[in-house]
Design an enzyme around this catalytic site. Structure first.
Site, mmCIF file in Angstrom:
data_model
loop_
_atom_site.group_PDB
_atom_site.id
_atom_site.type_symbol
_atom_site.label_atom_id
_atom_site.label_comp_id
_atom_site.label_asym_id
_atom_site.label_seq_id
_atom_site.Cartn_x
_atom_site.Cartn_y
_atom_site.Cartn_z
ATOM 1 N N SER A 240 0.846 -1.194 0.000
ATOM 2 C CA SER A 240 0.000 0.000 0.000
ATOM 3 C C SER A 240 0.881 1.245 0.000
ATOM 4 C CB SER A 240 -0.954 -0.043 1.189
ATOM 5 O OG SER A 240 -1.892 1.008 1.122
ATOM 6 N N ASP A 343 -9.963 -2.378 -6.272
ATOM 7 C CA ASP A 343 -9.122 -1.338 -5.688
ATOM 8 C C ASP A 343 -9.153 -0.135 -6.611
ATOM 9 O OD1 ASP A 343 -7.251 0.240 -4.470
ATOM 10 O OD2 ASP A 343 -5.559 -1.128 -4.739
ATOM 11 N N HIS A 373 -8.247 -3.955 -1.738
ATOM 12 C CA HIS A 373 -6.976 -3.358 -1.316
ATOM 13 C C HIS A 373 -6.501 -4.009 -0.018
ATOM 14 C CE1 HIS A 373 -4.050 -0.060 -1.521
ATOM 15 N NE2 HIS A 373 -4.113 -0.018 -0.193
#
Length: 1028
Positions: A240, A343, A373
């Protein structure tokens, strides 16, 4: 579509995340953040404890705090495959040290490498959390890194970078590159140490230990990386927002070129990068309100991370495609990008990968169907088939990448490292056809697995069964909790922590004590009719020696003890056979050193890695445990009967309280058997100090006058992967407090090899009004014990010496001393042996203390320090430091403290001689015209270089480590080598100050001889002198 359980969990996740982000925004607007030290984790983040032993999953972990000026920290994950070749045998057991093997002669080096440790690639992992949350030690990140380390056969270094808004951009990015530089320094130091050992070996087989140490005997190299890390195969893995950091570090590594040698970033893995931009992509429009991290929440995170003046969605930290962001894309390392179908940031990550492929960079993309995600790293989703498949796919790419192979594994697989800016000759993209290497050297391809899974890395609907099971389990737990707590309220029952076996009495304790290894050994031993005169309790390995802790019924035999060393190939750890032919034979033996007076331990030279040690053929063998993963001391606080436990291994933050619910204290004789020990909850946890209530049965045993076999006390972590620290700590009970006539002023200090300076320091402060000295001897090997014993024999000096051999434990030692002095002293000063209180006026020390004693809210007096230099001298002044050094720096450095011990905070937190006080108490800065401290910090080189050996303060960097060179704990401009500068005698001289020298000449010089009392060879009677 994602499963129902994921959708439900996403709703709650977004609510909590939104509340957290808004709370941080309010704090930031109110000015409640912005500390330079920063934070690397939030209090609400569940943390997994480190464990330097190889557990069931075959991975050992340890924590490292690499920068004491910030919260930057690391967690290392070492797979057990590093200890032997793939077909070798790995023994699990105690904590792993990780030192290099002994240097072998040239002919031996050409033989098989079967016994050599393996060199593994190093992965720098940057966790996710939208720059404001997450942690390198969180339970989820710990699980993920263990999986990666084991599956990819690599060393993982999880980076605990500083979080926003406490530390905004570029703090996290700078931390990432700082760790890369730290890795390079570690590699260079390890190579230098290895070269030094090779030089010592001289090409001839040498059985001596080749532990990686600097030239002064103190450890300067991280042993796990030195023994098993290959920095020339460094991979960056970002999750991320961590992917943004990884990409930045990769670009900086390309720009730095050979400046980061021998580290070579050969690849990077970007897992669902946190990329965005001002021009929305298709997925940013269509999936703006998707699961977990939707677009509105991420915008809040970016506002918290980027400085207000720099906020832009096209900021280089946010958009990888903005022009002028860094070096040419063609120079970037091979990049594997992982994206999720649901995502909203996926399209920009794919676009970045496509730009890399346009310039011939190997940049495959893995897209996972029905994924969200952080599908492979979020705590709830870690054990799903998608998460496991993602790790497997990364492993496949790792084993296919020629940059990560140490040696060729098949025909056509190159072992050389080509320059990163050269076009990649073998590129593998998602769905690009046949793999670049022969199929017989590869695991099943990702392409085949995606076909078997329905076209993506995880088939649609494959999570239905486990997801419904998770949802059902969640609802059941919620229902049970509601019923349970309502029942407590209905029946008026309070829920409190309880102690295990609270009715344990002395008879029961005595019965279970027979399970201790000593009694087992005594019952089975039949080699001699006479029992051994000593019993080994534990062996602890320090950077420069091994301490063997003993329990013995009578006097310690000084002539019968020798340090015996047994090779690790010997499987016997206890002596149980009467036949001498079957007994293990030591490979060599060295003399043991017994400190005086005889303490509970003896010193032995450092053992080679893996060797067992003992003191006699009649005693059991022990493999030394590491000093930095240990409960080393415990004391019973008579005020509330709590246990104060001193422990290394939890890496708690300096000057901060930790969550006590994560730990519990344990009492017993054998912590390997949970049925034979008691537990109690932790009240406070800070630094290396844990406070727990003492079980009543333990109190009864400690209060008895004949405690032949006192129990040990340790600390245990709670939750999954719980770890009980090894322990050598028995409760120390303090003598009764003085009901009347408490000393007005006492002094605590920690010394190591300061025997020649102690008489001057004690005699002088006795004249000022100090009545009691608590000297904590940090394993001196000079005449410190004899000097203190001779001074204590005099009626003028109440001096007690307390052995404290533990490395880098000054803060813990001061807390220990504060408890010891509380019942005897009104005020306690914490000053070093090279620091002297100086009152330039006619006001006495007792006048100052009497003034502040009348103010009940004052708990600490802070006194400024003046740092003196060599003052033109090249040899130690015979007249002492006060009269010998008269030139100092103009500005004072730091403060030292005189405290009221009864008003200290129960946590006993202290940093740089300052304690935290109870609520409502405060400190005052004493005027420099009233009291100052002359700190003879920079003496002649002969004395000053001793400080290079090792530092006693926990959070003070060692001299030889090239970090925080500008810190006040160092000598400015000196560097990190113990080499005398040519102008050393003239340094640190800005003000000539002879005030204390002049006063000493008047107050102490003997008119008959012209000598100062510490210049004489006999004790000086101060009382008689001043009466006359």
């Amino acid at each position: 579509m994602p499963s129902v359980a994921v959708k439900v969990y996403s709703v709650f996740f977004k609510l909590l995340l939104k509340h957290k982000l808004q709370s941080l925004l309010r704090q930031s607007a109110a000015g409640g953040t912005g500390a330079s030290f920063g934070v690397a984790s939030r209090p609400d983040e569940s943390a997994a404890p480190s464990n330097p032993s190889f557990g069931p999953d075959g991975v050992a972990t340890k924590d490292i705090h690499v920068d004491h000026l910030s919260s930057l920290s690391l967690r290392l994950f070492l797979p057990d495959s590093s200890l032997a070749p793939r077909n070798g045998h790995v023994e699990n057991g105690g904590a792993y040290g990780g030192y290099l093997p002994p240097v072998a002669p040239p002919d031996a080096r050409r033989r098989s490498h079967a016994g050599s440790p393996r060199k593994l690639p190093v992965i720098l992992q940057f966790h996710g959390g939208a720059f404001v949350g997450g942690s390198n030690t969180s339970t989820a990140n710990d699980f993920f890194c263990r999986r990666i380390a084991k599956l990819l056969d690599v060393i993982v270094i999880a980076v605990g970078y500083r979080l926003a808004p406490d530390s905004r951009y570029p703090a996290a990015f700078e931390d990432g590159f700082k760790v890369l530089n730290w890795l390079g320094k570690q590699a260079n130091l390890a190579e230098c140490s290895k070269s030094m050992e090779s030089t010592k070996a001289g090409g001839v087989g040498d059985a001596s230990r080749s532990q990686i140490v600097d030239s002064f005997g103190a450890s300067s190299v991280e042993p796990w990386l030195a023994a098993h890390g290959d920095p020339s195969r460094c991979v960056l893995l970002g999750v991320s927002c961590g992917a943004n950091i990884a990409d930045f570090v990769a670009r900086k590594a390309v720009e730095a070129g050979k400046l980061v040698d021998p580290v070579k970033v050969v690849a990077q893995v970007l897992m669902y990068p946190f990329f965005t931009g001002s021009i929305a992509t298709h997925s940013e429009i269509k999936l703006a309100n998707t699961y977990f991290y939707d677009k509105s929440l991420c915008m809040l995170a970016w506002k918290l991370f980027l400085p207000e003046r720099e906020f832009s969605l096209d900021h280089p930290a946010a958009n990888p495609l903005v022009p002028g962001r860094g070096p040419p894309l063609k120079c970037m390392p091979p990049t594997l990008t992982v994206v999720a179908e649901h995502d909203w940031m996926r399209d920009r990550a794919i676009a970045y990968s496509e730009e890399l492929r346009k310039v011939n960079v190997d940049a495959p993309v893995l897209e996972y169907k029905d994924a969200v995600h952080e599908f492979a790293t979020l705590d709830m989703l870690l054990k799903t088939p998608q998460a496991q498949a993602c790790a497997d796919d990364i492993a496949i790419w790792r084993f296919r990448s020629r940059h990560l192979q140490r040696y060729p594994v098949a025909i056509g697989l190159s072992s050389s490292h080509e320059p990163l800016c050269e076009p990649e000759k073998r590129r593998w993209r998602l769905g690009s056809g046949a793999p670049p290497h022969p199929p017989e050297v590869m695991r099943p391809s990702m392409k085949h697995r995606r076909r078997a899974g329905g076209g993506r890395a995880w088939a649609r609907g494959s999570s239905a069964s486990p997801s419904w099971f998770l949802l059902f389990a969640f609802l059941c737990c919620a229902l049970f909790a509601a019923v349970a707590f309502s029942a407590f309220r209905i029946f008026g029952v309070s829920f409190r922590p309880v102690l295990m076996l609270p009715t344990w009495q002395n008879s029961a304790i005595n019965a279970m004590a027979t399970d201790h290894p000593y009694f087992t050994f005594a019952a089975t031993k039949n080699r001699s009719d006479n029992p051994p005169s000593v019993r080994i309790e534990e062996a602890i390995s320090f950077p420069d020696q091994v301490l063997i802790f003993l329990q013995f019924p009578g006097s310690l035999p000084r002539s019968d003890l020798a340090c015996l060393y047994y090779p690790p190939s010997n499987p016997t750890t206890t002596i149980s056979s009467s036949s001498s032919s079957s007994s293990p034979v030591p490979q060599f033996h060295l003399p043991a050193t017994i400190p005086s007076p005889p303490p509970s331990f003896v010193r032995c030279p450092l053992a080679p890695r893996g060797f067992f040690v003992s003191l006699s053929p009649d005693l059991p063998l022990f493999q030394p445990r590491p000093w930095d993963h240990l409960v080393y001391a415990a004391i019973l606080d008579p005020h509330d009967n709590s246990s104060i436990v001193f422990a290394k291994g939890f890496n708690l933050r300096p000057a901060r309280l930790a969550d006590p619910s994560r730990y519990e204290c344990v009492y017993g004789w054998n912590f390997a058997k949970p049925n034979y020990f008691m537990t109690s909850p932790v009240l406070t946890a800070a630094q290396e100090i844990i406070r727990c209530p003492t079980p009543h049965s333990i109190l009864l045993r400690l209060r008895s006058h004949a405690v032949l076999n006192p129990p040990l006390v340790s600390v245990k972590t709670k939750g999954r992967g719980a770890v009980t620290l090894p322990s050598v700590a028995h409760h120390e009970t303090l003598p009764p407090s003085r009901r009347q006539g408490r000393h007005t002023m006492c002094v605590c200090t920690m010394v190591r090899n300061q025997a020649r300076f102690l008489p001057e320091w004690i005699i002088y402060h006795s004249r000022l009004g100090v009545e009691r000295w608590f000297i904590y001897d940090n394993d001196s090997d000079d005449d410190t014990d004899q000097v203190l014993a001779s001074m204590d024999m005099s009626s003028n000096y109440n001096v007690t010496r307390h052995l404290w051999p533990w490395v880098k434990t000054q803060e813990a030692g001061f807390a220990h001393c504060a408890l010891r002095a509380r019942g005897h002293c009104q005020w306690v000063g914490f000053i070093d042996v090279d620091e002297f209180l100086y009152l330039p006026t006619n006001v006495t020390l007792n006048d100052v203390l009497r003034k502040y004693s009348s103010k009940p809210r004052i708990g600490e007096l802070r006194i400024a320090c003046h740092s003196f230099g060599p003052s033109g001298r090249r040899t130690v002044p015979s007249e002492g430091v006060m009269a010998g050094y008269t030139c100092r720096l103009s500005a004072p450095e730091r403060h030292k403290s005189i405290v009221r011990p009864e008003v200290l905070n129960p946590s006993l937190i202290n940093v740089v001689h300052h304690f935290h006080l109870k609520d409502g108490m405060r400190y005052v800065n004493v005027e420099k015209g009233l009291v100052v401290i002359n700190h003879y910090k920079y003496q002649v080189w002969e004395v000053f270089k001793e400080k290079f050996y090792r530092r006693v303060a926990t959070y003070v960097v060692d001299w030889q480590i090239e970090e925080n060179v500008g810190s006040k704990d160092r000598a400015p401009g000196l560097g990190t080598k113990a080499v005398e500068p040519s102008d050393w005698p003239s340094r640190f001289c800005e003000v000539h100050d002879t005030g204390l020298k002049d006063w000493v000449s008047v107050a102490f010089v003997d008119p008959r001889t012209g000598l100062l009392p510490w210049q004489k060879g006999e004790e000086f009677d101060l009382i008689h002198h001043f009466d006359t």
